[in-house]
Design a protein around this motif. Structure first.
Motif, PDB file in Angstrom:
ATOM      1  N   ARG A  64       7.900 -10.213 -14.747  1.00 21.73           N
ATOM      2  CA  ARG A  64       8.276  -8.872 -14.412  1.00 21.73           C
ATOM      3  C   ARG A  64       7.014  -8.315 -13.311  1.00 21.73           C
ATOM      4  N   ALA A  65       6.494  -8.209 -12.740  1.00 18.95           N
ATOM      5  CA  ALA A  65       5.048  -8.215 -12.137  1.00 18.95           C
ATOM      6  C   ALA A  65       5.939  -8.654 -10.717  1.00 18.95           C
ATOM      7  N   ILE A  66       5.690 -10.265 -11.159  1.00 16.69           N
ATOM      8  CA  ILE A  66       5.955 -10.319  -9.735  1.00 16.69           C
ATOM      9  C   ILE A  66       7.274 -10.394  -8.730  1.00 16.69           C
ATOM     10  N   GLY A  67       8.231 -10.146 -10.206  1.00 18.26           N
ATOM     11  CA  GLY A  67       9.617  -9.188  -9.801  1.00 18.26           C
ATOM     12  C   GLY A  67       9.444  -8.047  -9.048  1.00 18.26           C
ATOM     13  N   ASP A  68       8.892  -6.999  -9.008  1.00 17.07           N
ATOM     14  CA  ASP A  68       8.485  -6.029  -9.128  1.00 17.07           C
ATOM     15  C   ASP A  68       7.900  -6.110  -7.390  1.00 17.07           C
ATOM     16  N   MET A  69       6.930  -6.540  -7.637  1.00 22.12           N
ATOM     17  CA  MET A  69       5.953  -6.525  -6.300  1.00 22.12           C
ATOM     18  C   MET A  69       6.801  -7.113  -4.775  1.00 22.12           C
ATOM     19  N   GLU A  70       7.713  -8.282  -5.105  1.00 16.14           N
ATOM     20  CA  GLU A  70       8.650  -8.585  -4.295  1.00 16.14           C
ATOM     21  C   GLU A  70       9.912  -7.794  -3.675  1.00 16.14           C
ATOM     22  N   ARG A  71      10.379  -6.629  -5.294  1.00 15.01           N
ATOM     23  CA  ARG A  71      11.139  -5.918  -4.701  1.00 15.01           C
ATOM     24  C   ARG A  71      10.968  -4.575  -4.142  1.00 15.01           C
ATOM     25  N   GLY A  72       9.739  -4.294  -4.188  1.00 11.14           N
ATOM     26  CA  GLY A  72       8.960  -3.053  -3.050  1.00 11.14           C
ATOM     27  C   GLY A  72       9.424  -1.977  -3.948  1.00 11.14           C
ATOM     28  N   ARG A  73       9.042  -3.145  -5.841  1.00 13.17           N
ATOM     29  CA  ARG A  73       8.911  -1.690  -6.891  1.00 13.17           C
ATOM     30  C   ARG A  73       7.570  -0.919  -6.732  1.00 13.17           C
ATOM     31  N   SER A  74       6.333  -2.101  -7.099  1.00 10.15           N
ATOM     32  CA  SER A  74       4.631  -2.526  -7.264  1.00 10.15           C
ATOM     33  C   SER A  74       4.779  -2.698  -5.515  1.00 10.15           C
ATOM     34  N   ARG A  75       4.419  -1.325  -5.281  1.00  7.41           N
ATOM     35  CA  ARG A  75       3.177  -1.482  -4.526  1.00  7.41           C
ATOM     36  C   ARG A  75       1.171  -0.880  -4.165  1.00  7.41           C
ATOM     37  N   ARG A  76       1.387  -1.406  -5.168  1.00  2.00           N
ATOM     38  CA  ARG A  76      -0.381  -0.883  -5.663  1.00  2.00           C
ATOM     39  C   ARG A  76      -1.026  -2.140  -6.288  1.00  2.00           C
ATOM     40  N   PRO A  77      -1.060  -3.724  -6.122  1.00  2.00           N
ATOM     41  CA  PRO A  77      -0.985  -4.310  -7.581  1.00  2.00           C
ATOM     42  C   PRO A  77      -3.024  -4.688  -7.007  1.00  2.00           C
ATOM     43  N   HIS A  78      -3.228  -5.303  -8.488  1.00  2.00           N
ATOM     44  CA  HIS A  78      -4.778  -4.822  -7.550  1.00  2.00           C
ATOM     45  C   HIS A  78      -5.079  -6.001  -7.510  1.00  2.00           C
ATOM     46  N   ARG A  79      -6.662  -5.868  -7.187  1.00  2.00           N
ATOM     47  CA  ARG A  79      -7.362  -7.089  -6.516  1.00  2.00           C
ATOM     48  C   ARG A  79      -7.109  -8.515  -7.117  1.00  2.00           C
ATOM     49  N   GLY A  80      -6.870  -8.066  -9.273  1.00  2.00           N
ATOM     50  CA  GLY A  80      -7.494  -9.550  -9.405  1.00  2.00           C
ATOM     51  C   GLY A  80      -5.973  -9.638 -10.020  1.00  2.00           C
ATOM     52  N   THR A  81      -4.828  -9.441  -9.951  1.00  2.00           N
ATOM     53  CA  THR A  81      -3.229  -9.527 -10.015  1.00  2.00           C
ATOM     54  C   THR A  81      -3.346 -10.509  -8.644  1.00  2.00           C
ATOM     55  N   LEU A  82      -3.547 -10.103  -6.992  1.00  2.00           N
ATOM     56  CA  LEU A  82      -3.057 -11.100  -6.241  1.00  2.00           C
ATOM     57  C   LEU A  82      -4.083 -12.508  -5.980  1.00  2.00           C
ATOM     58  N   THR A  83      -5.257 -12.343  -7.089  1.00  2.00           N
ATOM     59  CA  THR A  83      -6.940 -13.677  -6.640  1.00  2.00           C
ATOM     60  C   THR A  83      -5.803 -14.584  -8.510  1.00  2.00           C
ATOM     61  N   ALA A  84      -5.208 -13.857  -8.935  1.00  2.00           N
ATOM     62  CA  ALA A  84      -4.418 -14.952 -10.014  1.00  2.00           C
ATOM     63  C   ALA A  84      -3.029 -15.198  -9.349  1.00  2.00           C
ATOM     64  N   LEU A  85      -2.417 -14.662  -8.817  1.00  2.21           N
ATOM     65  CA  LEU A  85      -1.763 -15.424  -7.631  1.00  2.21           C
ATOM     66  C   LEU A  85      -1.715 -16.365  -6.610  1.00  2.21           C
ATOM     67  N   ALA A  86      -2.838 -15.325  -6.099  1.00  2.00           N
ATOM     68  CA  ALA A  86      -3.528 -16.690  -4.965  1.00  2.00           C
ATOM     69  C   ALA A  86      -3.469 -17.855  -5.994  1.00  2.00           C
TER      70      ALA A  86
END
Length: 810
Positions: A64-86
């Protein structure tokens, strides 16, 4: 089945002046899709040939968090989330840096759009400057917190693999549980960059916060908009709470918990956050938590507290008196602090003299205790030295509605000005009998409230006390009515200044802020009014806040508001009033709690009452309600019948806005029921009313525009479905740009897409291709599915191939 956005179903009810706003469950704004961060993340995922579910599995970030980011609903992801995605995407350093840069840009843009930050009401309050002791407990809690901050990927924390760091701090009243939790959070703040929050669970109230209400308050505090919360069920709210708690690094103090059942759903299941629960009970039923039980302070800690307040020289010169003071206060932090604050303002008193006063058993109130310790001697001593005005204010505060008291309510209780009230409140703070809260507000500790109530009973007459409480109740409820007036259908009809000049509500923003900030207080006053039989006032407040409720669907108390209002109507013997609030209650059951059966029952009962009272307007609103509720069951034919009956009744009552709304509902519902001619008839009826010179002045410009827009959008589906391409093309061309200007990007995309389809069927291929290309250029807003369909049709046009089959789902 068409999902009904809760915040748009509210059109079934309205104020008695006959004016309503138009709402429609098929018209709702989508969040901007395809923002730069979302596009980049989607491209990276697709380049790895991963689905959202596969990336969620690889990264540990929820789908759900990934979908929110892709759709522009989540515009403030945190660095830990981005590191996990990377890590899940196996990105190289340069691409990872690009993702971080896109997130930083999105965060800055979101902040700029949202304007100045509004402080959350649940951010950490100011801690005690002279906090002392509890060193062992603090060390144990810091070690627990380190487990959260030192763990690497958030996904390592699961219910199966580890217990998320959670502490339960228990102890008797006045033992310093909250002070300890706040001290810990202050010390750990740098380790929790997403904030530290304290939420009072109101465990001693007759109606403590439920777990869902607590989760909603924290979600709001974390920036989740009410419009999003309104679309979700209680289970989805908790799921969203777990998701954000897993993504963020926050410290949450759940203060004053009542039971395990209240707390258990609020314990995050994964992530790197810390939760500290305080309670007078041990909450032994909670598993896997670290427990800290606070007893009384040691002699050394008690002496240190006195030194912190009074100074070392003054304390160390009278060791015997200090021991006597400590014994009299039972080593209870609250009692020690009150006694020390009292002595701090009387430098000419020796501590021996203080000890003698505290030892006087006759000054103690037997009813007031903490466990088996009588602590009121310290309270009595401070109270006895208050000036008469401050003493009266202290007693009156026990009558206040709510636990967080503002200057205005205090001024009303004391019948003085806010400035004078503030002086008295600050005197109480200096004496240790009142605690400062957030934003110039104040609160009484539970023990001090009991003590203030005991002094009120002993010194003030029952009649005067009832009058003071009634005064505060009346002021809070009248203010709620005035604030609600800003949200009536006619926004220009703003309420005038209050007669007492205590409260300025000169804008919708101020009114909204007051309603939310004072919600615990005016809700307590509302309940009080219902209990004492002020039925007319209960109904008035509920009606005044009816339209406002659309702005705060997630609050959680609207069903109670309208249950009590409907009961007030019954108590007054007013069937129309009861029916009105039952219709409001139907909305609240569905929009706030998804209780469809109860919503249907409320509207059905309202219909019976309105029919018996020969009130066509409330009969019509009942049918309108039932129409929307039938849609939930995919009963399109039944819904069409309900809306048709509503339009007939509104027409009979000459209720123009209700007629327009119900007619607007007939259009899509009749089409879905396979009754296109009925849909077209309803559309012509709406447009005739809007164009009639005799009725134009009875509909505001904005209401007229939005009603015509919604009706035209819906009837376009009838034209398309029947192959009436020229009528469809002409109508859709007139709608170009209107929906996107209002933020309804999903519907706007359908307008451009369907216009291109209609032009293709008319053989106007160049114009159709231009519409397809224009739509494909709007990638930042239009949903991917609409863009994909446009691309397929444009490719067919360019290749000279037949147009693919088209369907027109609403």
């Amino acid at each position: 089945m068409v999902a009904l956005p809760a915040d748009l179903l509210k059109g079934v009810s309205g104020p008695p002046d006959g004016t309503y706003r138009t709402y429609n469950p098929f018209m709702h704004a989508e969040n901007e899709a395809g923002a730069p961060l979302g596009r980049l993340l989607r491209q990276l995922r697709q380049s790895r040939r991963l689905t959202i579910e596969e990336l969620a599995e690889a990264s540990g970030v929820s789908g759900r968090a990934i979908g929110d980011m892709e759709r522009g609903r989540s515009r403030r992801p945190h660095r830990g989330t981005l590191t996990a995605l990377a890590q899940g995407l196996r990105l190289d350093e340069a691409t990872h840096s690009l993702l971080v840069t896109a997130a930083r840009t999105a965060r800055a843009e979101a902040t700029a759009r949202s304007g100045p930050a509004v402080a959350s009401p649940f951010t950490l309050p100011r801690g005690l400057r002279d906090f002392v002791g509890r060193a062992d407990e603090l060390e144990a809690l810091r070690a627990l917190a380190a487990q959260a901050t030192e763990q690497a990927p958030p996904r390592t924390w699961t219910a199966r693999s580890a217990t998320l760091p959670t502490a339960v701090v228990s102890g008797p009243p006045g033992s310093g549980k909250t002070a300890l939790a706040v001290r810990l959070a202050e010390q750990l703040a740098p380790s929790f960059p997403d904030g530290c929050f304290l939420l009072d669970l109101r465990g001693l109230d007759a109606q403590p916060l439920s777990a869902e209400q607590a989760a909603l308050r924290l979600l709001t505090s974390w920036g989740v908009p009410d419009a999003e919360l309104a679309r979700h069920t209680a289970e989805e709210h908790l799921a969203r709470y777990y998701e954000l708690a897993a993504e963020r690094r926050v410290a949450v103090v759940l203060d004053n918990a009542a039971t395990e059942a209240q707390v258990r759903p609020l314990l995050p299941r994964e992530g790197r956050s810390l939760v500290v629960v305080t309670s007078r009970r041990t909450l032994a039923g909670l598993e896997g938590v670290h427990r800290v039980e606070l007893g009384m302070l040691t002699d050394a800690e008690s002496a240190s507290l006195l030194r912190a307040v009074l100074g070392a020289r003054r304390v160390d010169t009278e060791p015997e008196a200090v021991r006597s003071v400590i014994d009299s206060c039972g080593r209870l932090p609250l009692a020690l602090r009150v006694a020390a604050n009292w002595a701090a303002t009387r430098t000419n008193w020796s501590l021996g003299r203080l000890a003698g006063r505290l030892a006087d058993e006759e000054r103690r109130l037997d009813a007031l205790s903490a466990g088996d310790l009588r602590v009121n001697s310290a309270f009595a001593l401070s109270y006895s030295k208050l000036a008469p005005g401050a003493a009266l204010m202290f007693r009156l505060l026990s009558l206040a509605h709510g636990t967080d008291i503002g200057l205005e309510q205090a001024a009303v209780l004391r019948q003085t000005s806010p400035t004078a009230a503030e002086d008295l409140l600050e005197e109480l703070v200096e004496s240790g009998l009142l605690l400062p809260s957030r934003d110039g507000r104040y609160r009484l500790h539970d023990l001090l409230r009991l003590y203030a109530a005991s002094r009120n009973r002993a010194e003030d007459g029952a009649e005067d006390s009832r009058a003071a409480r009634a005064r505060a109740r009346s002021w809070l409820l009248d203010s709620a009515v005035r604030a609600g007036g800003w949200f009536g259908p006619d926004g220009a009809a703003a309420p005038g200044p209050s007669p007492d000049r205590l409260l300025t509500l000169d804008s919708r923003e101020r009114a909204l802020r007051w309603i939310k900030e004072e919600s615990d207080n005016w809700l307590a006053a509302f309940r009080d009014a219902a209990e004492v039989g002020e039925h007319a006032k209960v109904a008035e407040v509920a009606e005044a806040l009816n339209t406002f409720s659309e702005n705060w669907v997630s609050w959680g108390h609207w069903p109670e508001i309208y249950e009590r209002a409907a009961a007030a109507g019954a108590a007054l013997g007013d069937a129309t009033l009861q029916a009105t609030h039952l219709n409001h209650l139907s909305w609240a059951y569905w929009a706030c709690e998804r209780r469809q059966a109860d919503a249907v029952a409320a509207s059905t009962r309202a219909l019976a009452l309105a029919t018996a009272a020969a009130d066509p307007v409330q009969q019509a609103w009942s049918h309108d309600h039932l129409g929307w509720l039938r849609i939930v069951d995919d009963d399109w034919s039944g819904a069409a019948d309900e809306f048709r009956r509503a339009t007939e009744l509104f027409a009979e009552a000459d209720h123009l806005t209700g007629f327009l709304q119900a007619s607007g509902g007939v259009i899509p519902v009749a089409w879905k029921a396979g009754r296109p001619e009925e849909a077209l008839t309803a559309y012509r009826g709406v447009m005739d009313v809007l164009d009639d010179p005799l009725t134009r002045d009875r509909v505001s410009r904005d209401e007229r525009d939005i009603t015509a827009l919604i009706a035209s959008y819906h009837v376009s589906y009838v034209y398309l479905d029947e192959g009436r391409w020229r009528e469809a093309a002409d109508l859709l061309a007139s709608l170009r740009g209107q929906l996107d200007a209002r933020g309804s990007y999903w519907q706007a995309g359908k307008v451009y897409l369907h216009l291109a389809h209609a032009l293709t069927h008319l053989g106007r291929h160049q114009e159709a291709a231009a519409e397809y290309r224009g739509l494909l250029a709007m990638t930042e807003h239009i949903p991917a599915a609409v863009l994909a369909e446009a691309r397929t049709h444009l490719d067919a046009l360019n290749a000279g191939e037949p147009s693919p089959p088209t369907r027109f789902p609403l």
